[in-house]
Design an enzyme around this catalytic site. Structure first.
Site, PDB file in Angstrom:
ATOM      1  N   TYR A  13       0.819  -1.221   0.000  1.00 10.91           N
ATOM      2  CA  TYR A  13       0.000   0.000   0.000  1.00 10.91           C
ATOM      3  C   TYR A  13       0.858   1.279   0.000  1.00 10.91           C
ATOM      4  CZ  TYR A  13      -3.306   3.438   2.010  1.00 10.91           C
ATOM      5  OH  TYR A  13      -4.062   4.549   2.285  1.00 10.91           O
ATOM      6  N   ILE A  14       1.675   1.469   1.020  1.00  9.05           N
ATOM      7  CA  ILE A  14       2.441   2.719   1.101  1.00  9.05           C
ATOM      8  C   ILE A  14       3.617   2.679   0.114  1.00  9.05           C
ATOM      9  CG2 ILE A  14       3.649   4.310   2.647  1.00  9.05           C
ATOM     10  CD1 ILE A  14       2.134   2.880   4.998  1.00  9.05           C
ATOM     11  N   ILE A  61      13.216 -10.281   2.020  1.00 11.74           N
ATOM     12  CA  ILE A  61      14.298  -9.536   2.698  1.00 11.74           C
ATOM     13  C   ILE A  61      15.085 -10.413   3.669  1.00 11.74           C
ATOM     14  CG2 ILE A  61      13.323  -7.201   2.528  1.00 11.74           C
ATOM     15  CD1 ILE A  61      12.446  -7.664   5.553  1.00 11.74           C
ATOM     16  N   ALA A  83       9.062  -3.344   3.782  1.00 11.92           N
ATOM     17  CA  ALA A  83       8.646  -4.755   3.878  1.00 11.92           C
ATOM     18  C   ALA A  83       8.473  -5.173   5.330  1.00 11.92           C
ATOM     19  CB  ALA A  83       9.684  -5.646   3.189  1.00 11.92           C
ATOM     20  N   LEU A  85       5.325  -7.302   8.193  1.00  9.17           N
ATOM     21  CA  LEU A  85       3.941  -7.685   8.474  1.00  9.17           C
ATOM     22  C   LEU A  85       3.345  -6.631   9.395  1.00  9.17           C
ATOM     23  CD1 LEU A  85       4.516 -11.505   9.126  1.00  9.17           C
ATOM     24  CD2 LEU A  85       3.961 -10.352   6.960  1.00  9.17           C
ATOM     25  N   SER A 126       6.310   3.605  13.297  1.00 13.59           N
ATOM     26  CA  SER A 126       4.885   3.820  13.551  1.00 13.59           C
ATOM     27  C   SER A 126       4.695   4.628  14.827  1.00 13.59           C
ATOM     28  CB  SER A 126       4.228   2.448  13.712  1.00 13.59           C
ATOM     29  OG  SER A 126       2.941   2.570  14.251  1.00 13.59           O
ATOM     30  N   TYR A 151       3.456  -6.614  17.085  1.00  7.49           N
ATOM     31  CA  TYR A 151       3.711  -5.739  15.933  1.00  7.49           C
ATOM     32  C   TYR A 151       4.384  -4.446  16.402  1.00  7.49           C
ATOM     33  CZ  TYR A 151       3.072  -2.161  12.466  1.00  7.49           C
ATOM     34  OH  TYR A 151       3.318  -1.127  11.612  1.00  7.49           O
ATOM     35  N   LYS A 155       8.399  -2.879  15.875  1.00 11.04           N
ATOM     36  CA  LYS A 155       8.812  -1.566  15.341  1.00 11.04           C
ATOM     37  C   LYS A 155       9.765  -0.882  16.329  1.00 11.04           C
ATOM     38  CE  LYS A 155       6.641  -1.553  11.485  1.00 11.04           C
ATOM     39  NZ  LYS A 155       7.374  -1.563  10.233  1.00 11.04           N
ATOM     40  N   PHE A 180       1.451   8.079  11.336  1.00  9.16           N
ATOM     41  CA  PHE A 180       0.207   8.020  12.099  1.00  9.16           C
ATOM     42  C   PHE A 180      -0.758   7.127  11.307  1.00  9.16           C
ATOM     43  CE2 PHE A 180       0.909  10.248  16.046  1.00  9.16           C
ATOM     44  CZ  PHE A 180       2.259  10.501  15.868  1.00  9.16           C
ATOM     45  N   LEU A 202      -9.817   0.877   9.984  1.00 10.60           N
ATOM     46  CA  LEU A 202     -11.106   1.550   9.841  1.00 10.60           C
ATOM     47  C   LEU A 202     -11.458   1.898   8.390  1.00 10.60           C
ATOM     48  CD1 LEU A 202     -13.542   2.869  11.247  1.00 10.60           C
ATOM     49  CD2 LEU A 202     -12.209   4.981  11.363  1.00 10.60           C
TER      50      LEU A 202
HETATM   51  P1  NAD Z   1       1.604  -3.647   3.069  1.00 11.87           P
HETATM   52  O1  NAD Z   1       1.366  -4.977   3.705  1.00 11.87           O
HETATM   53  O2  NAD Z   1       0.634  -3.159   2.072  1.00 11.87           O
HETATM   54  O3  NAD Z   1       3.063  -3.602   2.425  1.00 11.87           O
HETATM   55  C1  NAD Z   1       4.131  -4.369   2.910  1.00 11.87           C
HETATM   56  C2  NAD Z   1       4.749  -5.082   1.721  1.00 11.87           C
HETATM   57  O4  NAD Z   1       5.870  -5.853   2.179  1.00 11.87           O
HETATM   58  C3  NAD Z   1       3.797  -6.057   1.035  1.00 11.87           C
HETATM   59  O5  NAD Z   1       3.798  -5.798  -0.344  1.00 11.87           O
HETATM   60  C4  NAD Z   1       4.376  -7.435   1.351  1.00 11.87           C
HETATM   61  O6  NAD Z   1       4.149  -8.343   0.285  1.00 11.87           O
HETATM   62  C5  NAD Z   1       5.843  -7.116   1.552  1.00 11.87           C
HETATM   63  N1  NAD Z   1       6.573  -8.020   2.464  1.00 11.87           N
HETATM   64  C6  NAD Z   1       6.202  -8.418   3.709  1.00 11.87           C
HETATM   65  N2  NAD Z   1       7.148  -9.205   4.251  1.00 11.87           N
HETATM   66  C7  NAD Z   1       8.139  -9.290   3.338  1.00 11.87           C
HETATM   67  C8  NAD Z   1       9.389  -9.954   3.309  1.00 11.87           C
HETATM   68  N3  NAD Z   1       9.799 -10.701   4.337  1.00 11.87           N
HETATM   69  N4  NAD Z   1      10.167  -9.820   2.205  1.00 11.87           N
HETATM   70  C9  NAD Z   1       9.764  -9.073   1.153  1.00 11.87           C
HETATM   71  N5  NAD Z   1       8.586  -8.445   1.119  1.00 11.87           N
HETATM   72  C10 NAD Z   1       7.783  -8.543   2.194  1.00 11.87           C
HETATM   73  O7  NAD Z   1       1.753  -2.593   4.272  1.00 11.87           O
HETATM   74  P2  NAD Z   1       1.778  -1.009   4.229  1.00 11.87           P
HETATM   75  O8  NAD Z   1       0.548  -0.504   4.845  1.00 11.87           O
HETATM   76  O9  NAD Z   1       2.177  -0.550   2.871  1.00 11.87           O
HETATM   77  O10 NAD Z   1       2.952  -0.740   5.266  1.00 11.87           O
HETATM   78  C11 NAD Z   1       4.300  -0.578   4.840  1.00 11.87           C
HETATM   79  C12 NAD Z   1       5.177  -0.436   6.075  1.00 11.87           C
HETATM   80  O11 NAD Z   1       4.728   0.659   6.863  1.00 11.87           O
HETATM   81  C13 NAD Z   1       5.139  -1.650   6.993  1.00 11.87           C
HETATM   82  O12 NAD Z   1       6.433  -1.859   7.526  1.00 11.87           O
HETATM   83  C14 NAD Z   1       4.181  -1.233   8.082  1.00 11.87           C
HETATM   84  O13 NAD Z   1       4.437  -1.885   9.301  1.00 11.87           O
HETATM   85  C15 NAD Z   1       4.499   0.245   8.196  1.00 11.87           C
HETATM   86  N6  NAD Z   1       3.392   1.028   8.742  1.00 11.87           N
HETATM   87  C16 NAD Z   1       2.150   0.935   8.181  1.00 11.87           C
HETATM   88  C17 NAD Z   1       1.100   1.673   8.719  1.00 11.87           C
HETATM   89  C18 NAD Z   1      -0.286   1.556   8.149  1.00 11.87           C
HETATM   90  O14 NAD Z   1      -1.234   1.949   8.840  1.00 11.87           O
HETATM   91  N7  NAD Z   1      -0.481   1.047   6.931  1.00 11.87           N
HETATM   92  C19 NAD Z   1       1.321   2.512   9.813  1.00 11.87           C
HETATM   93  C20 NAD Z   1       2.603   2.594  10.363  1.00 11.87           C
HETATM   94  C21 NAD Z   1       3.643   1.840   9.808  1.00 11.87           C
HETATM   95  C1  WQD Z   2      -8.691   3.348  13.887  1.00 13.34           C
HETATM   96  C2  WQD Z   2      -9.858   3.608  14.820  1.00 13.34           C
HETATM   97  C3  WQD Z   2     -10.563   1.704  16.110  1.00 13.34           C
HETATM   98  C4  WQD Z   2     -11.927  -0.675  12.702  1.00 13.34           C
HETATM   99  C5  WQD Z   2      -3.395   0.543  13.656  1.00 13.34           C
HETATM  100  C6  WQD Z   2      -2.120   0.074  14.288  1.00 13.34           C
HETATM  101  C7  WQD Z   2      -1.058   1.106  14.144  1.00 13.34           C
HETATM  102  C8  WQD Z   2      -0.900   1.529  12.678  1.00 13.34           C
HETATM  103  C9  WQD Z   2      -2.197   1.873  12.047  1.00 13.34           C
HETATM  104  C10 WQD Z   2       0.808   0.259  11.655  1.00 13.34           C
HETATM  105  C11 WQD Z   2      -9.676   2.936  16.165  1.00 13.34           C
HETATM  106  C12 WQD Z   2     -11.642   2.139  15.150  1.00 13.34           C
HETATM  107  C13 WQD Z   2     -11.402   0.345  13.491  1.00 13.34           C
HETATM  108  C14 WQD Z   2     -13.306  -0.985  12.792  1.00 13.34           C
HETATM  109  C15 WQD Z   2     -13.553   0.755  14.443  1.00 13.34           C
HETATM  110  N1  WQD Z   2      -0.398   0.490  11.872  1.00 13.34           N
HETATM  111  N2  WQD Z   2     -12.208   1.036  14.335  1.00 13.34           N
HETATM  112  N3  WQD Z   2     -14.065  -0.244  13.665  1.00 13.34           N
HETATM  113  O1  WQD Z   2      -5.774   1.000  15.624  1.00 13.34           O
HETATM  114  O2  WQD Z   2      -5.279   3.450  15.198  1.00 13.34           O
HETATM  115  O3  WQD Z   2      -3.779   1.747  14.295  1.00 13.34           O
HETATM  116  O4  WQD Z   2      -3.155   0.833  12.275  1.00 13.34           O
HETATM  117  O5  WQD Z   2       1.745   0.694  12.220  1.00 13.34           O
HETATM  118  O6  WQD Z   2       0.118   0.553  14.651  1.00 13.34           O
HETATM  119  O7  WQD Z   2      -2.370  -0.176  15.671  1.00 13.34           O
HETATM  120  O8  WQD Z   2      -5.999   1.994  13.289  1.00 13.34           O
HETATM  121  O9  WQD Z   2      -7.625   1.788  11.468  1.00 13.34           O
HETATM  122  O10 WQD Z   2      -7.364  -0.147  13.082  1.00 13.34           O
HETATM  123  O11 WQD Z   2      -8.420   1.961  13.858  1.00 13.34           O
HETATM  124  O12 WQD Z   2     -14.282   1.367  15.210  1.00 13.34           O
HETATM  125  O13 WQD Z   2     -13.812  -1.900  12.163  1.00 13.34           O
HETATM  126  O14 WQD Z   2     -11.021   3.024  14.252  1.00 13.34           O
HETATM  127  O15 WQD Z   2     -11.118   1.354  17.337  1.00 13.34           O
HETATM  128  O16 WQD Z   2     -10.193   3.800  17.117  1.00 13.34           O
HETATM  129  P1  WQD Z   2      -5.278   2.044  14.732  1.00 13.34           P
HETATM  130  P2  WQD Z   2      -7.362   1.331  12.841  1.00 13.34           P
END
Ligand code: NAD
Ligand code: WQD
Length: 339
Positions: A13-14, A61, A83, A85, A126, A151, A155, A180, A202
């Site tokens: 995604y990101i 990785i 990369a 989970l 995160s 998780y 981090k 965030f 959400l």
């Molecule tokens: P995502 O799951 O969409 O992307 C992660 C990618 O990494 C996927 O394409 C997956 O196939 C790949 N991957 C996972 N394990 C791997 C491995 N061992 N080797 C190679 N590829 C691998 O997640 P995202 O939302 O794009 O998040 C990207 C990064 O940002 C992650 O590290 C996540 O923890 C961090 N992050 C995400 C959020 C969020 O809310 N989406 C918030 C804070 C931090």
């Molecule tokens: C947002 C708000 C829920 C789903 C998580 C990880 C955090 C980061 C981002 C990677 C919360 C509420 C959610 C639903 C709901 N990821 N909610 N009904 O929990 O802030 O953060 O994702 O680093 O580490 O903890 O995000 O989108 O899950 O929830 O009411 O079906 O929505 O309670 O208040 P969160 P979220």
């Protein structure tokens, strides 16, 4: 080939949104992704948007031979490391898998970078590393706190590993970006968030209710000490977040550990997200209030002034744009990348 950026997890995604911004800014991009949470179709979409294709290597990785090969084949100058989970609930059931992918995987990556003499790294951290008791808004000078799930702990552990790596070898420049809550999609509607199974987060849950794939949203708790009783978070547009990665590349020009919050600085409640989504998309969003979800904090948001002052980065897209772009992506691709 000009110098290239290695993007681990670039099919996700990101990572995919950041790849678009990198390509549009003229960077060469090499993606390493094992596709455990992504779909190859994303590469066609990236090419449609940018007219350019990243180089894609399907690999893990945690495989040092693959990493050595990639770093020998391409003139990588910087690694952006996405990369890993990311499902909080799953991490409680599969802690070893999470520590292996996120912590061990990062160590294997850094060892390969060290062998190749590449010492510029941007890491996806995160807001969760601030822990359960930090005062809001979160600011980078706060210490990392007690995390509530593997998780989040993974981090925090990686941040410690990278800090120690820099202490041992001060030639490294490392950026820790504390995201965030990223939501939204590219405004082309061609790429977006495509979670496997029932979404945990959400925004994708709301989008799937609106498109009719899910029946009803559960709002987890309405008795929090917030304005309307539902939890508050700092949602930011994924394209702003992607641009934050490009801007933070300038911090890599000086060695050190550079930490930045990437958020808007504005808390939004679950209930106001639901109402705004209905207003913006004109889609009804059936919901019910249920019990709190274990581990949720009432409210947190960023103090994002450091990124603005030092990098010139500020989240610019509004909540309305985040919702419009999510909805465009979801309605153009009701089943995500699976057509
Ligand atoms: P995502 O799951 O969409 O992307 C992660 C990618 O990494 C996927 O394409 C997956 O196939 C790949 N991957 C996972 N394990 C791997 C491995 N061992 N080797 C190679 N590829 C691998 O997640 P995202 O939302 O794009 O998040 C990207 C990064 O940002 C992650 O590290 C996540 O923890 C961090 N992050 C995400 C959020 C969020 O809310 N989406 C918030 C804070 C931090
Ligand atoms: C947002 C708000 C829920 C789903 C998580 C990880 C955090 C980061 C981002 C990677 C919360 C509420 C959610 C639903 C709901 N990821 N909610 N009904 O929990 O802030 O953060 O994702 O680093 O580490 O903890 O995000 O989108 O899950 O929830 O009411 O079906 O929505 O309670 O208040 P969160 P979220």
């Amino acid at each position: 080939m000009n110098k290239a950026v290695l993007v681990t997890g670039g099919a996700g995604y990101i990572g995919s949104h950041t790849t678009v911004e990198l390509l549009e800014a003229g960077h060469q991009v090499v993606i390493l992704d094992n596709l455990c949470n992504a779909n190859r179709e994303v590469f066609n979409r990236i090419e449609q948007i940018t007219g350019n294709a990243p180089i894609f290597i399907q690999g893990d990785i945690r495989n040092s031979l693959t990493l050595d090969l990639v770093m020998q084949l391409y003139p990588i100058h910087t690694v952006i490391h996405f990369a890993g989970l990311k499902a909080v609930g799953e991490s409680g059931q599969q802690p070893l898998n999470y520590y292996e992918n996120n912590v061990h995987g990062t160590i294997v990556l850094c060892q390969a970078m060290q062998r190749a003499g590449i010492k510029r790294l941007i890491f996806s951290s995160s807001a969760t590393v601030y822990g359960e008791e930090a005062p809001v808004p979160y600011i980078e000078t706060l210490p990392r706190g007690k995390t509530s799930n593997p998780y989040g702990t993974s981090k925090s552990m990686v941040e410690q590993v990278l800090t120690d790596l820099y202490k041992a070898d001060p030639e490294w420049s490392i950026v820790l970006l504390r995201y965030f809550n990223p939501i939204g999609a590219h405004d082309s509607g061609l790429i977006g968030e495509d979670p496997r199974g029932i979404p945990n987060n959400l925004m994708p849950y709301i989008a799937q209710v609106a498109i009719g794939r899910l029946q009803q949203l559960s709002i987890f708790g309405s008795d929090y000490p917030t304005q309307d009783g539902t939890c508050e978070r700092d949602y930011l547009h994924v394209v702003d977040l992607a641009i934050g990665h490009l801007k933070s590349m300038q911090a890599l020009d000086s060695a050190g550990i550079h930490i930045y919050n990437l958020g808007t600085g504005q808390p939004v409640s679950v209930l106001s997200m639901v109402k705004t989504f209905e207003e913006v998309t004109q889609q009804p969003l059936p919901y019910r209030i249920t019990d709190r979800r274990a581990g949720d904090l009432a409210a947190f948001w960023a103090d994002a002034s450091k990124a603005e002052n030092e990098l010139g980065w500020k989240a610019e897209r509004t909540l309305k744009q985040m919702i419009e772009d999510t909805w465009r992506w979801q309605s153009n691709n009701p089943n995500g990348y699976e057509r």
